[in-house]
Design an enzyme around this catalytic site. Structure first.
Site, PDB file in Angstrom:
ATOM      1  CG  ASN A   1      55.740 -10.644  11.180  1.00 25.06           C
ATOM      2  OD1 ASN A   1      55.237  -9.755  11.411  1.00 25.06           O
ATOM      3  ND2 ASN A   1      55.315 -11.618  10.474  1.00 25.06           N
TER       4      ASN A   1
ATOM      5  N   GLY B   1      54.355  -7.265  12.552  1.00 17.08           N
ATOM      6  CA  GLY B   1      52.858  -7.517  12.887  1.00 17.08           C
ATOM      7  C   GLY B   1      53.053  -8.341  14.319  1.00 17.08           C
TER       8      GLY B   1
ATOM      9  CG  ASP C   1      58.272 -21.004  13.605  1.00 15.81           C
ATOM     10  OD1 ASP C   1      58.941 -20.247  13.255  1.00 15.81           O
ATOM     11  OD2 ASP C   1      57.690 -22.306  13.038  1.00 15.81           O
TER      12      ASP C   1
ATOM     13  CG  PHE D   1      51.029 -10.335  10.134  1.00 11.91           C
ATOM     14  CD1 PHE D   1      50.523 -10.064  11.633  1.00 11.91           C
ATOM     15  CD2 PHE D   1      51.640 -11.404  10.038  1.00 11.91           C
ATOM     16  CE1 PHE D   1      50.856 -11.038  12.367  1.00 11.91           C
ATOM     17  CE2 PHE D   1      51.938 -12.472  10.836  1.00 11.91           C
ATOM     18  CZ  PHE D   1      51.342 -12.108  12.381  1.00 11.91           C
TER      19      PHE D   1
ATOM     20  CE1 TYR E   1      49.521 -17.442   3.106  1.00 14.90           C
ATOM     21  CE2 TYR E   1      50.578 -17.471   5.191  1.00 14.90           C
ATOM     22  CZ  TYR E   1      50.632 -17.577   3.860  1.00 14.90           C
ATOM     23  OH  TYR E   1      52.076 -18.180   3.305  1.00 14.90           O
TER      24      TYR E   1
ATOM     25  CG  HIS F   1      47.363 -18.353  15.683  1.00 14.44           C
ATOM     26  ND1 HIS F   1      46.483 -17.224  15.392  1.00 14.44           N
ATOM     27  CD2 HIS F   1      48.482 -18.105  14.954  1.00 14.44           C
ATOM     28  CE1 HIS F   1      46.918 -16.556  14.476  1.00 14.44           C
ATOM     29  NE2 HIS F   1      48.017 -16.903  14.360  1.00 14.44           N
ATOM     30  NE  ARG F   2      52.064 -14.301  16.596  1.00 12.30           N
ATOM     31  CZ  ARG F   2      51.256 -14.340  15.541  1.00 12.30           C
ATOM     32  NH1 ARG F   2      50.458 -13.677  15.307  1.00 12.30           N
ATOM     33  NH2 ARG F   2      51.813 -15.288  14.537  1.00 12.30           N
TER      34      ARG F   2
HETATM   35  P1  ITT Z   1      59.901 -14.349  12.608  1.00 18.93           P
HETATM   36  O1  ITT Z   1      60.424 -15.685  12.268  1.00 18.93           O
HETATM   37  O2  ITT Z   1      61.111 -13.407  12.563  1.00 18.93           O
HETATM   38  O3  ITT Z   1      59.144 -14.306  14.004  1.00 18.93           O
HETATM   39  P2  ITT Z   1      58.162 -14.893  10.595  1.00 18.93           P
HETATM   40  O4  ITT Z   1      57.008 -14.037   9.692  1.00 18.93           O
HETATM   41  O5  ITT Z   1      59.411 -15.307   9.643  1.00 18.93           O
HETATM   42  O6  ITT Z   1      58.918 -13.937  11.430  1.00 18.93           O
HETATM   43  P3  ITT Z   1      57.271 -17.620  11.056  1.00 18.93           P
HETATM   44  O7  ITT Z   1      58.391 -18.199  10.551  1.00 18.93           O
HETATM   45  O8  ITT Z   1      56.783 -17.771  12.230  1.00 18.93           O
HETATM   46  O9  ITT Z   1      57.368 -15.908  11.267  1.00 18.93           O
HETATM   47  O10 ITT Z   1      56.454 -17.407   9.834  1.00 18.93           O
HETATM   48  C1  ITT Z   1      55.040 -17.528  10.111  1.00 18.93           C
HETATM   49  C2  ITT Z   1      54.189 -17.053   8.972  1.00 18.93           C
HETATM   50  O11 ITT Z   1      52.777 -17.580   9.002  1.00 18.93           O
HETATM   51  C3  ITT Z   1      53.930 -15.386   8.854  1.00 18.93           C
HETATM   52  O12 ITT Z   1      55.000 -14.977   8.027  1.00 18.93           O
HETATM   53  C4  ITT Z   1      52.657 -15.486   7.996  1.00 18.93           C
HETATM   54  O13 ITT Z   1      52.772 -15.406   6.718  1.00 18.93           O
HETATM   55  C5  ITT Z   1      51.877 -16.769   8.787  1.00 18.93           C
HETATM   56  N1  ITT Z   1      51.179 -16.127   9.976  1.00 18.93           N
HETATM   57  C6  ITT Z   1      51.474 -16.583  11.161  1.00 18.93           C
HETATM   58  N2  ITT Z   1      50.615 -16.094  12.087  1.00 18.93           N
HETATM   59  C7  ITT Z   1      49.793 -15.533  11.332  1.00 18.93           C
HETATM   60  C8  ITT Z   1      48.652 -14.426  11.557  1.00 18.93           C
HETATM   61  O14 ITT Z   1      48.309 -14.249  13.051  1.00 18.93           O
HETATM   62  N3  ITT Z   1      48.083 -14.025  10.709  1.00 18.93           N
HETATM   63  C9  ITT Z   1      48.296 -13.984   9.578  1.00 18.93           C
HETATM   64  N4  ITT Z   1      49.667 -14.644   9.134  1.00 18.93           N
HETATM   65  C10 ITT Z   1      50.138 -15.474  10.100  1.00 18.93           C
END
Ligand code: ITT
Length: 207
Positions: free
Chosen positions: A17, A19, A74, A154, A156, A182-183
């Protein structure tokens, strides 16, 4: 034997990802680790029931494939009026392809709902090639708007206004988002654990 990442050492960032990559690079710049992209290493399917399980799956796969420490996030959005959905399924919500489509779907499911509370959750895991794991978690509470605002971030972000703020996460810079998100909180805990040189495995482990 676990080898603690030290200044200049390569640590694989196990995410596809962009973002997340931007946010992780910005947050960890003070550690002087050399963050390395996944390259051709494939990420496993996210078959876990929890953020912890899925972060461990991704970080361990990358650490084993590269023989380097690897860091995975995650994360997800838990919406009160939807009983905590989409949660761990946030990236696959509704099986639609883009962030925009997922935001439209979420707004549709929230139509006529007055409770707009939601929480972002991030679990960051640093995995070592020997299987040792460090786990860090952060949460951000806020409310969801009825339409998107902002171009940054990115997922939401354009719908989410953190408690105590007037702007969405998508109207903030990467540094502003990191300070409250959160991150950002999970990565700050990782930074704290690694800031003062190489501690022993016991003192840095928060498994
Ligand atoms: P990787 O598994 O490759 O890291 P991913 O996007 O599939 O990428 P996740 O499985 O952890 O990652 O999914 C998390 C989702 O939750 C992400 O795709 C967004 O839709 C949402 N999300 C998580 N953190 C976010 C943030 O900081 N801002 C906005 N949306 C977020």
């Amino acid at each position: 034997m676990t080898s603690e990442p030290v200044a200049g050492q390569a640590v694989v960032v196990a995410t596809s990802n962009p973002g997340k990559i931007r946010e992780i690079e910005e947050a960890l710049s003070g550690l002087n680790w050399t963050l390395q992209a996944l390259g051709a290493v494939p990420l496993p399917p996210e078959t876990g029931a929890t953020y912890e399980d899925n972060a461990a799956l991704k970080a361990c796969a990358a650490a084993i494939a590269t023989h380097l420490p690897a860091l995975a996030d995650d994360s997800g959005l838990e919406v009160a009026a939807l009983g905590g959905e989409p949660g761990v399924y946030s990236a696959r919500y509704g099986n639609v392809g883009s962030d925009l489509e997922r935001n439209v779907l979420l707004l549709d499911r929230l139509k006529k709902k007055t409770d707009r509370r939601a929480t972002f959750v991030s679990v960051v895991i640093l995995a070592y090639p020997d299987g040792h794991l460090e786990t860090y978690r952060g949460e951000l509470h806020g409310t969801l708007l009825e339409g998107p605002r902002g171009e940054n971030g990115f997922g939401y972000d354009p719908l989410f206004v953190p408690d105590g703020e007037t702007r969405t996460l998508a109207e903030m810079t990467v540094a502003e988002k990191r300070a409250i998100s959160h991150r950002g909180l999970a990565l700050a805990a990782l930074m704290d654990a690694h800031r003062h040189g190489p501690p022993t495995r016991q003192t840095i482990s928060v498994e």
